[in-house]
Design an enzyme around this catalytic site. Structure first.
Site, mmCIF file in Angstrom:
data_model
loop_
_atom_site.group_PDB
_atom_site.id
_atom_site.type_symbol
_atom_site.label_atom_id
_atom_site.label_comp_id
_atom_site.label_asym_id
_atom_site.label_seq_id
_atom_site.Cartn_x
_atom_site.Cartn_y
_atom_site.Cartn_z
ATOM 1 N N ASP A 40 0.814 -1.214 0.000
ATOM 2 C CA ASP A 40 0.000 0.000 0.000
ATOM 3 C C ASP A 40 0.848 1.265 0.000
ATOM 4 O O ASP A 40 1.919 1.285 0.595
ATOM 5 C CB ASP A 40 -0.849 0.012 1.276
ATOM 6 C CG ASP A 40 -2.309 -0.070 0.946
ATOM 7 O OD1 ASP A 40 -2.727 0.645 0.021
ATOM 8 O OD2 ASP A 40 -3.004 -0.859 1.589
HETATM 9 C C1 LIG Z 1 5.573 -6.538 -10.410
HETATM 10 C C2 LIG Z 1 4.242 -5.977 -10.215
HETATM 11 C C3 LIG Z 1 3.189 -6.272 -11.182
HETATM 12 C C4 LIG Z 1 4.030 -5.208 -9.170
HETATM 13 C C5 LIG Z 1 2.758 -4.615 -8.833
HETATM 14 C C6 LIG Z 1 2.823 -3.149 -8.697
HETATM 15 C C7 LIG Z 1 2.189 -2.682 -7.443
HETATM 16 C C8 LIG Z 1 3.060 -1.964 -6.491
HETATM 17 C C9 LIG Z 1 0.888 -2.927 -7.200
HETATM 18 C C10 LIG Z 1 0.167 -2.423 -5.982
HETATM 19 C C11 LIG Z 1 -1.276 -2.582 -6.180
HETATM 20 C C12 LIG Z 1 -2.177 -1.781 -5.350
HETATM 21 C C13 LIG Z 1 -3.566 -1.768 -5.850
HETATM 22 C C14 LIG Z 1 -1.828 -1.117 -4.218
HETATM 23 C C15 LIG Z 1 -2.767 -0.334 -3.373
HETATM 24 O O1 LIG Z 1 -2.446 0.973 -3.057
HETATM 25 P P1 LIG Z 1 -2.053 2.152 -4.015
HETATM 26 O O2 LIG Z 1 -0.782 1.764 -4.579
HETATM 27 O O3 LIG Z 1 -3.103 2.388 -5.015
HETATM 28 O O4 LIG Z 1 -1.724 3.456 -3.207
HETATM 29 P P2 LIG Z 1 -2.424 4.273 -2.054
HETATM 30 O O5 LIG Z 1 -2.508 3.380 -0.856
HETATM 31 O O6 LIG Z 1 -1.464 5.402 -1.863
HETATM 32 O O7 LIG Z 1 -3.755 4.722 -2.548
#
Ligand SMILES: CC(C)=CCC/C(C)=C/CC/C(C)=C/COP(=O)(O)OP(=O)(O)O
Length: 302
Positions: A40
Site C-alpha cells: 500500500d
Molecule cells: C511486479 C508488479 C506487477 C508489481 C505490482 C505493482 C504494485 C506496487 C501494485 C500495488 C497494487 C495496489 C492496488 C496497491 C494499493 O495501493 P495504491 O498503490 O493504489 O496506493 P495508495 O494506498 O497510496 O492509494
C-alpha cells in the site's frame, strides 16, 4: 520501470557485500519461511514526491523486485505479494491499465532474475480474467520455473480470499461428485449404508481439510509467518484470510515504494523476538486440526 537498473543497482559492489554480511548475522536467529506483503501507498508516494500517479506504481514494482532479491539472499523460502485484487477492477481504468502494464513488463524482468537463481514464479488467482497477452507469458514462466524449489515467489493477481475459497469449494465438490459412486460402493461393501442407501459416515466426511488445501491457489506454499502491510493500513483486505491465522502482522507507516532492507530487518527481528509465541500458536492449531484435544479438555484461550 527501468529495465536495466533492477539487477545492477542492488546486485553488485560493496552495498551487496555489506548486505550479505548483515544477513549472515541475522541468520543466527530463526528466519521466517514465508513473508507475504500488501503493497500500500504507491499513489501517496507519487503525491509526496510530486510525481504522476503511475510513477508511484513503477517505484512500487521496483521495490518488490528488490525485496525478492533481499528475501532470497536472507534465506527466506517464500515471498507472496498482493499485486492486484479482484476489487481493483473497480478502480479508474487508467489505474487498472497501469498495473496490468506493469504485470506484462515484470514477466521478462522476472525471467532474467530467475535465470541465475532457482526461483519458482507462481501467479495465484483467477488468471482466466487476465488478458491473453499477460496470461500466456505468465503461464509459460510458471511452467519454465516449476521445478525450482529453493524459493517460491507468488504474485497474487486477480485474487481475493473470498474468490479463492469459492474456487476451492467448487473444485472440491466437483471432484467428490465424480467419485460418489465409488465412495458409495466402498461404504456398501463395508456395511456403512443405511436402509435408504445413504451413507452413515461417508457424507459428512466427504470433503476433508486436505481436499480444501490442495485446491487453494496458494497450495504450493506454506502459510505465511509474517504479513507486511505498508502505508499505515491495518486491514487484511481479503488477502490470504485462510492462511494467516497464526501469522505476525507487521503494519508499517512506510509507503510501499520506500520499503527496503531496514524495514525487512525490522520485521525479521520482531519475528525472532516472538518466534516461540507464534510457534506455540501454530502447534496448537495443528493439534486442533488433528483432533488431539479431547472434548473434556478444550484448548486454552490465549
Ligand atoms: C511486479 C508488479 C506487477 C508489481 C505490482 C505493482 C504494485 C506496487 C501494485 C500495488 C497494487 C495496489 C492496488 C496497491 C494499493 O495501493 P495504491 O498503490 O493504489 O496506493 P495508495 O494506498 O497510496 O492509494
Amino acid at each position: 520501470m527501468e529495465k536495466e537498473v533492477i539487477p545492477r543497482k542492488i546486485l553488485s559492489g560493496w552495498i551487496s557485500f555489506v548486505r550479505k554480511c548483515f544477513f549472515r548475522v541475522l541468520r543466527v536467529g530463526p528466519i521466517p519461511s514465508h513473508i507475504a506483503v500488501i503493497m500500500d501507498g504507491n499513489r501517496r508516494y507519487a503525491k509526496k514526491k510530486k510525481l504522476e500517479e503511475g510513477v508511484g506504481h513503477d517505484a512500487g514494482a521496483f521495490a518488490l523486485l528488490c525485496l525478492l532479491i533481499y528475501c532470497y539472499e536472507l534465506g527466506v523460502k517464500h515471498l507472496s505479494a498482493y499485486a492486484f485484487s479482484i476489487d481493483n477492477f473497480k478502480r479508474k481504468p487508467e489505474d487498472v491499465k497501469k498495473i496490468m502494464d506493469l504485470l506484462r513488463e515484470c514477466i521478462p524482468l522476472l525471467t532474467r532474475i530467475v535465470k541465475h537463481r532457482p526461483i519458482r514464479v507462481h501467479f495465484a488467482g483467477s488468471l482466466e480474467l487476465l488478458s491473453a497477452d499477460i496470461r500466456i507469458p505468465a503461464k509459460r514462466l510458471m511452467e519454465a520455473t516449476a521445478d525450482n524449489s529453493k524459493f517460491i515467489f507468488t504474485l497474487c493477481v486477480v485474487y481475493t480470499s473470498t474468490d479463492e475459497i469459492m474456487h476451492v469449494v467448487q473444485e472440491s465438490c466437483k471432484e467428490k461428485c465424480d467419485h460418489i459412486p465409488e465412495i458409495r460402493a466402498n461404504d456398501a461393501s463395508n456395511g456403512l449404508l443405511g436402509e435408504n442407501g445413504d451413507s452413515h459416515q461417508g457424507d459428512q466426511d466427504l470433503i476433508k481439510l486436505v481436499d480444501i488445501e490442495k485446491h487453494m491457489y496458494m497450495a504450493i506454499t506454506p502459510d505465511p509467518d509474517i504479513l507486511i502491510r505498508t502505508g499505515d493500513e491495518h486491514r487484511l483486505s481479503n488477502f490470504l484470510l485462510w492462511q494467516t491465522s497464526c501469522c505476525q502482522l507487521s503494519s508499517l507507516v512506510t509507503l510501499w515504494p520506500e520499503i527496503g532492507i531496514w524495514q525487512l530487518v525490522w520485521v525479521v527481528l520482531n519475528f525472532q523476538r516472538n518466534h516461540h509465541y507464534y510457534g506455540r500458536k501454530r502447534n496448537a492449531a495443528v493439534d486442533l486440526v488433528n483432533g488431539s484435544y479431547s472434548s473434556s479438555s478444550p484448548p486454552s484461550q490465549s
